[in-house]
Design a protein around this motif. Structure first.
Motif, PDB file in Angstrom:
ATOM      1  N   GLN A   4      17.725 -17.641 -17.478  1.00 22.02           N
ATOM      2  CA  GLN A   4      17.378 -17.452 -16.073  1.00 22.02           C
ATOM      3  C   GLN A   4      17.953 -16.139 -15.553  1.00 22.02           C
ATOM      4  OE1 GLN A   4      19.387 -19.619 -12.780  1.00 22.02           O
ATOM      5  NE2 GLN A   4      17.380 -20.592 -12.493  1.00 22.02           N
ATOM      6  N   HIS A   5      19.202 -15.861 -15.864  1.00 16.90           N
ATOM      7  CA  HIS A   5      19.852 -14.647 -15.366  1.00 16.90           C
ATOM      8  C   HIS A   5      19.258 -13.401 -15.998  1.00 16.90           C
ATOM      9  CE1 HIS A   5      23.640 -17.032 -13.961  1.00 16.90           C
ATOM     10  NE2 HIS A   5      22.503 -17.537 -13.533  1.00 16.90           N
ATOM     11  N   ASP A   6      18.918 -13.467 -17.282  1.00 19.27           N
ATOM     12  CA  ASP A   6      18.255 -12.328 -17.935  1.00 19.27           C
ATOM     13  C   ASP A   6      16.919 -12.029 -17.267  1.00 19.27           C
ATOM     14  OD1 ASP A   6      20.368 -12.096 -19.708  1.00 19.27           O
ATOM     15  OD2 ASP A   6      19.302 -13.021 -21.399  1.00 19.27           O
ATOM     16  N   TRP A   7      16.153 -13.066 -16.976  1.00 24.53           N
ATOM     17  CA  TRP A   7      14.864 -12.902 -16.302  1.00 24.53           C
ATOM     18  C   TRP A   7      15.077 -12.271 -14.923  1.00 24.53           C
ATOM     19  CZ3 TRP A   7      12.717 -14.733 -11.775  1.00 24.53           C
ATOM     20  CH2 TRP A   7      11.322 -14.630 -11.639  1.00 24.53           C
ATOM     21  N   CYS A   8      16.089 -12.740 -14.204  1.00 26.16           N
ATOM     22  CA  CYS A   8      16.375 -12.199 -12.860  1.00 26.16           C
ATOM     23  C   CYS A   8      16.728 -10.714 -12.931  1.00 26.16           C
ATOM     24  CB  CYS A   8      17.508 -12.984 -12.197  1.00 26.16           C
ATOM     25  SG  CYS A   8      17.014 -14.627 -11.627  1.00 26.16           S
ATOM     26  N   ARG A   9      17.498 -10.331 -13.929  1.00 21.91           N
ATOM     27  CA  ARG A   9      17.825  -8.904 -14.088  1.00 21.91           C
ATOM     28  C   ARG A   9      16.563  -8.090 -14.361  1.00 21.91           C
ATOM     29  NH1 ARG A   9      21.838 -11.242 -17.078  1.00 21.91           N
ATOM     30  NH2 ARG A   9      23.844 -11.229 -16.047  1.00 21.91           N
ATOM     31  N   GLN A  10      15.687  -8.609 -15.221  1.00 19.37           N
ATOM     32  CA  GLN A  10      14.442  -7.912 -15.546  1.00 19.37           C
ATOM     33  C   GLN A  10      13.558  -7.753 -14.314  1.00 19.37           C
ATOM     34  OE1 GLN A  10      12.653 -10.190 -18.694  1.00 19.37           O
ATOM     35  NE2 GLN A  10      14.259  -9.670 -20.168  1.00 19.37           N
ATOM     36  N   LYS A  11      13.648  -8.689 -13.391  1.00 22.10           N
ATOM     37  CA  LYS A  11      12.841  -8.651 -12.164  1.00 22.10           C
ATOM     38  C   LYS A  11      13.569  -7.951 -11.015  1.00 22.10           C
ATOM     39  CE  LYS A  11       9.450 -11.032 -13.924  1.00 22.10           C
ATOM     40  NZ  LYS A  11       8.134 -10.476 -14.158  1.00 22.10           N
ATOM     41  N   ALA A  12      14.711  -7.338 -11.319  1.00 23.96           N
ATOM     42  CA  ALA A  12      15.482  -6.519 -10.360  1.00 23.96           C
ATOM     43  C   ALA A  12      16.103  -7.313  -9.213  1.00 23.96           C
ATOM     44  CB  ALA A  12      14.637  -5.368  -9.826  1.00 23.96           C
ATOM     45  N   PHE A  13      16.426  -8.587  -9.443  1.00 24.72           N
ATOM     46  CA  PHE A  13      17.188  -9.335  -8.443  1.00 24.72           C
ATOM     47  C   PHE A  13      18.613  -8.797  -8.444  1.00 24.72           C
ATOM     48  CE2 PHE A  13      13.763 -12.379  -9.124  1.00 24.72           C
ATOM     49  CZ  PHE A  13      13.527 -12.837  -7.847  1.00 24.72           C
ATOM     50  N   GLN A  14      19.266  -8.797  -7.281  1.00 20.82           N
ATOM     51  CA  GLN A  14      20.643  -8.326  -7.187  1.00 20.82           C
ATOM     52  C   GLN A  14      21.666  -9.450  -7.178  1.00 20.82           C
ATOM     53  OE1 GLN A  14      18.893  -6.701  -4.080  1.00 20.82           O
ATOM     54  NE2 GLN A  14      18.018  -5.199  -5.469  1.00 20.82           N
ATOM     55  N   THR A  15      21.263 -10.621  -6.681  1.00 23.24           N
ATOM     56  CA  THR A  15      22.197 -11.752  -6.636  1.00 23.24           C
ATOM     57  C   THR A  15      21.466 -13.055  -6.955  1.00 23.24           C
ATOM     58  OG1 THR A  15      21.871 -12.121  -4.271  1.00 23.24           O
ATOM     59  CG2 THR A  15      23.741 -10.740  -4.889  1.00 23.24           C
ATOM     60  N   ILE A  16      22.269 -14.010  -7.415  1.00 23.97           N
ATOM     61  CA  ILE A  16      21.784 -15.375  -7.624  1.00 23.97           C
ATOM     62  C   ILE A  16      22.712 -16.286  -6.840  1.00 23.97           C
ATOM     63  CG2 ILE A  16      21.430 -17.244  -9.278  1.00 23.97           C
ATOM     64  CD1 ILE A  16      20.980 -15.176 -11.430  1.00 23.97           C
ATOM     65  N   ARG A  17      22.128 -17.211  -6.112  1.00 23.00           N
ATOM     66  CA  ARG A  17      22.907 -18.203  -5.368  1.00 23.00           C
ATOM     67  C   ARG A  17      22.549 -19.591  -5.893  1.00 23.00           C
ATOM     68  NH1 ARG A  17      23.593 -18.054   1.056  1.00 23.00           N
ATOM     69  NH2 ARG A  17      24.739 -16.225   0.384  1.00 23.00           N
ATOM     70  N   THR A  18      23.510 -20.471  -5.869  1.00 21.88           N
ATOM     71  CA  THR A  18      23.282 -21.858  -6.254  1.00 21.88           C
ATOM     72  C   THR A  18      24.206 -22.753  -5.445  1.00 21.88           C
ATOM     73  OG1 THR A  18      22.961 -23.334  -8.155  1.00 21.88           O
ATOM     74  CG2 THR A  18      24.944 -21.949  -8.193  1.00 21.88           C
ATOM     75  N   GLN A  19      23.971 -24.035  -5.521  1.00 24.19           N
ATOM     76  CA  GLN A  19      24.817 -25.014  -4.844  1.00 24.19           C
ATOM     77  C   GLN A  19      25.076 -26.165  -5.801  1.00 24.19           C
ATOM     78  OE1 GLN A  19      22.852 -26.218  -1.232  1.00 24.19           O
ATOM     79  NE2 GLN A  19      22.862 -24.165  -0.393  1.00 24.19           N
ATOM     80  N   THR A  20      26.228 -26.761  -5.677  1.00 21.23           N
ATOM     81  CA  THR A  20      26.545 -27.938  -6.469  1.00 21.23           C
ATOM     82  C   THR A  20      27.495 -28.816  -5.671  1.00 21.23           C
ATOM     83  OG1 THR A  20      27.173 -28.716  -8.684  1.00 21.23           O
ATOM     84  CG2 THR A  20      28.513 -26.934  -7.745  1.00 21.23           C
ATOM     85  N   ARG A  21      27.834 -29.928  -6.238  1.00 23.25           N
ATOM     86  CA  ARG A  21      28.765 -30.853  -5.600  1.00 23.25           C
ATOM     87  C   ARG A  21      29.985 -31.011  -6.498  1.00 23.25           C
ATOM     88  NH1 ARG A  21      24.668 -35.725  -3.806  1.00 23.25           N
ATOM     89  NH2 ARG A  21      23.279 -34.405  -2.583  1.00 23.25           N
TER      90      ARG A  21
END
Length: 150
Positions: free
Chosen positions: A97-114
């Motif tokens: 997922q993170h590799d794909w995001c880098r390829q698509k030029a995303f700058q940040t990833i956010r998530t939530q958990t408990r």
């Protein structure tokens, strides 16, 4: 059999969606299948990415996310079948997922958990996420918000 990984952008094929929903229902009892399916379909317009781990044709793990806002990706849903845990599947899905995001030029990833899902919290921290806050959801449960720069 070896685990096979696939990345799907946009709509999920019906057979894959059915297997993914079966897994979601197994891991997250209490969420209606129809609600999860409806939410997933709502995200198709937001560049939905689904990373799946397959054993044959059975989804044994998945990670879904979508465009949150320009340059920012939201890692939304994911889980691994309890019978397949401790094999690196969640880590592989996250990495893809993170590799794909880098390829698509995303700058940040956010998530939530408990806090109850400590394995996921620890995995996120080990892979560069920072806790940026908490919120209380509609059910009164505290949710931990994490973000990672790419």
């Amino acid at each position: 059999m070896a685990i096979r990984y696939e990345l799907i952008e946009g709509e999920l094929p019906d057979s894959l969606e059915a297997s993914l929903l079966d897994l979601h229902e197994l891991v997250f009892s209490g969420q209606s299948r129809a609600d999860v399916q409806a939410e997933t379909h709502e995200q198709y317009s937001r560049n939905l990415l689904t990373c799946v781990a397959l054993d044959g044709e059975q989804v044994v793990g998945y990670k879904m996310g979508y465009l949150r806002k320009k340059g920012h990706f939201y890692s939304w849903l994911g889980c691994v079948n309890p019978n397949y845990r401790r094999q690196g599947i969640a880590e592989n899905l996250m990495r893809q997922q993170h590799d794909w995001c880098r390829q698509k030029a995303f700058q940040t990833i956010r998530t939530q958990t408990r806090n109850q899902w400590r394995d996921m919290l620890i995995l996120n921290l080990r892979h560069g996420f920072n806790i940026i806050g908490t919120l209380t959801n509609a059910d009164g449960v505290i949710v931990i918000v994490l973000e990672k720069p790419l």
